[in-house]
Write a protein that holds these residues in place. Structure first.
Motif, PDB file in Angstrom:
ATOM      1  N   ALA A  52       0.834  -1.204   0.000  1.00 54.38           N
ATOM      2  CA  ALA A  52       0.000   0.000   0.000  1.00 54.38           C
ATOM      3  C   ALA A  52       0.866   1.250   0.000  1.00 54.38           C
ATOM      4  O   ALA A  52       0.611   2.193  -0.747  1.00 54.38           O
ATOM      5  N   GLY A  53       1.884   1.260   0.838  1.00 59.90           N
ATOM      6  CA  GLY A  53       2.774   2.418   0.892  1.00 59.90           C
ATOM      7  C   GLY A  53       3.494   2.639  -0.426  1.00 59.90           C
ATOM      8  O   GLY A  53       3.667   3.777  -0.878  1.00 59.90           O
ATOM      9  N   GLY A  54       3.916   1.558  -1.066  1.00 53.77           N
ATOM     10  CA  GLY A  54       4.588   1.680  -2.363  1.00 53.77           C
ATOM     11  C   GLY A  54       3.663   2.236  -3.430  1.00 53.77           C
ATOM     12  O   GLY A  54       4.041   3.087  -4.231  1.00 53.77           O
ATOM     13  N   ALA A  55       2.420   1.759  -3.419  1.00 56.95           N
ATOM     14  CA  ALA A  55       1.452   2.226  -4.411  1.00 56.95           C
ATOM     15  C   ALA A  55       1.155   3.709  -4.201  1.00 56.95           C
ATOM     16  O   ALA A  55       1.080   4.480  -5.166  1.00 56.95           O
ATOM     17  N   PHE A  56       0.998   4.099  -2.950  1.00 59.17           N
ATOM     18  CA  PHE A  56       0.715   5.503  -2.658  1.00 59.17           C
ATOM     19  C   PHE A  56       1.910   6.380  -3.033  1.00 59.17           C
ATOM     20  O   PHE A  56       1.750   7.464  -3.588  1.00 59.17           O
ATOM     21  N   GLY A  57       3.112   5.882  -2.769  1.00 53.79           N
ATOM     22  CA  GLY A  57       4.318   6.635  -3.124  1.00 53.79           C
ATOM     23  C   GLY A  57       4.467   6.807  -4.626  1.00 53.79           C
ATOM     24  O   GLY A  57       4.885   7.864  -5.103  1.00 53.79           O
ATOM     25  N   ARG A  58       4.107   5.776  -5.387  1.00 54.12           N
ATOM     26  CA  ARG A  58       4.164   5.908  -6.843  1.00 54.12           C
ATOM     27  C   ARG A  58       3.163   6.946  -7.338  1.00 54.12           C
ATOM     28  O   ARG A  58       3.447   7.705  -8.267  1.00 54.12           O
ATOM     29  N   GLY A  59       1.997   6.974  -6.701  1.00 53.94           N
ATOM     30  CA  GLY A  59       1.004   7.979  -7.071  1.00 53.94           C
ATOM     31  C   GLY A  59       1.498   9.389  -6.771  1.00 53.94           C
ATOM     32  O   GLY A  59       1.333  10.310  -7.574  1.00 53.94           O
ATOM     33  N   MET A  60       2.137   9.554  -5.622  1.00 54.62           N
ATOM     34  CA  MET A  60       2.652  10.877  -5.263  1.00 54.62           C
ATOM     35  C   MET A  60       3.838  11.258  -6.145  1.00 54.62           C
ATOM     36  O   MET A  60       4.051  12.436  -6.434  1.00 54.62           O
ATOM     37  N   GLY A  61       4.598  10.259  -6.585  1.00 58.02           N
ATOM     38  CA  GLY A  61       5.690  10.541  -7.512  1.00 58.02           C
ATOM     39  C   GLY A  61       5.171  11.071  -8.836  1.00 58.02           C
ATOM     40  O   GLY A  61       5.720  12.015  -9.401  1.00 58.02           O
ATOM     41  N   GLY A  62       4.093  10.482  -9.325  1.00 57.35           N
ATOM     42  CA  GLY A  62       3.469  10.979 -10.552  1.00 57.35           C
ATOM     43  C   GLY A  62       2.917  12.378 -10.362  1.00 57.35           C
ATOM     44  O   GLY A  62       2.971  13.216 -11.264  1.00 57.35           O
ATOM     45  N   PHE A  63       2.405  12.639  -9.154  1.00 57.04           N
ATOM     46  CA  PHE A  63       1.903  13.973  -8.837  1.00 57.04           C
ATOM     47  C   PHE A  63       3.024  15.003  -8.965  1.00 57.04           C
ATOM     48  O   PHE A  63       2.875  16.031  -9.628  1.00 57.04           O
ATOM     49  N   GLY A  64       4.163  14.710  -8.353  1.00 64.09           N
ATOM     50  CA  GLY A  64       5.295  15.640  -8.424  1.00 64.09           C
ATOM     51  C   GLY A  64       5.798  15.824  -9.836  1.00 64.09           C
ATOM     52  O   GLY A  64       6.148  16.938 -10.249  1.00 64.09           O
ATOM     53  N   LYS A  65       5.820  14.748 -10.593  1.00 66.15           N
ATOM     54  CA  LYS A  65       6.287  14.824 -11.975  1.00 66.15           C
ATOM     55  C   LYS A  65       5.412  15.762 -12.788  1.00 66.15           C
ATOM     56  O   LYS A  65       5.912  16.636 -13.501  1.00 66.15           O
ATOM     57  N   HIS A  66       4.101  15.596 -12.691  1.00 66.23           N
ATOM     58  CA  HIS A  66       3.207  16.390 -13.520  1.00 66.23           C
ATOM     59  C   HIS A  66       3.102  17.831 -13.047  1.00 66.23           C
ATOM     60  O   HIS A  66       2.972  18.739 -13.873  1.00 66.23           O
ATOM     61  N   VAL A  67       3.167  18.053 -11.734  1.00 68.84           N
ATOM     62  CA  VAL A  67       3.161  19.433 -11.247  1.00 68.84           C
ATOM     63  C   VAL A  67       4.432  20.141 -11.700  1.00 68.84           C
ATOM     64  O   VAL A  67       4.400  21.309 -12.095  1.00 68.84           O
ATOM     65  N   GLY A  68       5.544  19.427 -11.682  1.00 68.06           N
ATOM     66  CA  GLY A  68       6.794  20.020 -12.165  1.00 68.06           C
ATOM     67  C   GLY A  68       6.726  20.386 -13.631  1.00 68.06           C
ATOM     68  O   GLY A  68       7.188  21.454 -14.047  1.00 68.06           O
ATOM     69  N   LYS A  69       6.138  19.518 -14.430  1.00 68.56           N
ATOM     70  CA  LYS A  69       5.990  19.820 -15.856  1.00 68.56           C
ATOM     71  C   LYS A  69       5.094  21.036 -16.059  1.00 68.56           C
ATOM     72  O   LYS A  69       5.368  21.901 -16.888  1.00 68.56           O
ATOM     73  N   GLY A  70       3.994  21.088 -15.305  1.00 67.93           N
ATOM     74  CA  GLY A  70       3.081  22.219 -15.434  1.00 67.93           C
ATOM     75  C   GLY A  70       3.736  23.523 -15.023  1.00 67.93           C
ATOM     76  O   GLY A  70       3.570  24.556 -15.683  1.00 67.93           O
TER      77      GLY A  70
END
Length: 76
Positions: A47-65
């Protein structure tokens, strides 16, 4: 947008500024959904790994934006 076949008409949507921020929210949602599924089945480490991957995608896309906002400010 001329000289394009039908499949390319909506391809520019993925380069939009707001699309990045939309995608970041979706990424968090997917991570949270996977987090809940793993916790339901008693797998907190997964669960922690899945949530961390989701937050990683969040950071990636916010950075691109944010980068695209900066490019638009400098450009105009």
């Amino acid at each position: 947008m001329k000289n394009q076949y039908f499949g390319d008409i909506n391809d520019y949507f993925k380069y939009g500024l707001l699309r990045c921020f939309t995608e970041s929210g979706l990424s968090v949602g997917h991570g949270g959904r996977r987090f809940g599924k793993h916790m339901k089945h008693g797998r907190p480490l997964h669960a922690g790994g899945a949530f961390g991957r989701g937050m990683g995608g969040f950071g990636k896309h916010v950075g691109k934006g944010t980068a695209r906002v900066g490019k638009r400010i400098v450009k105009h």
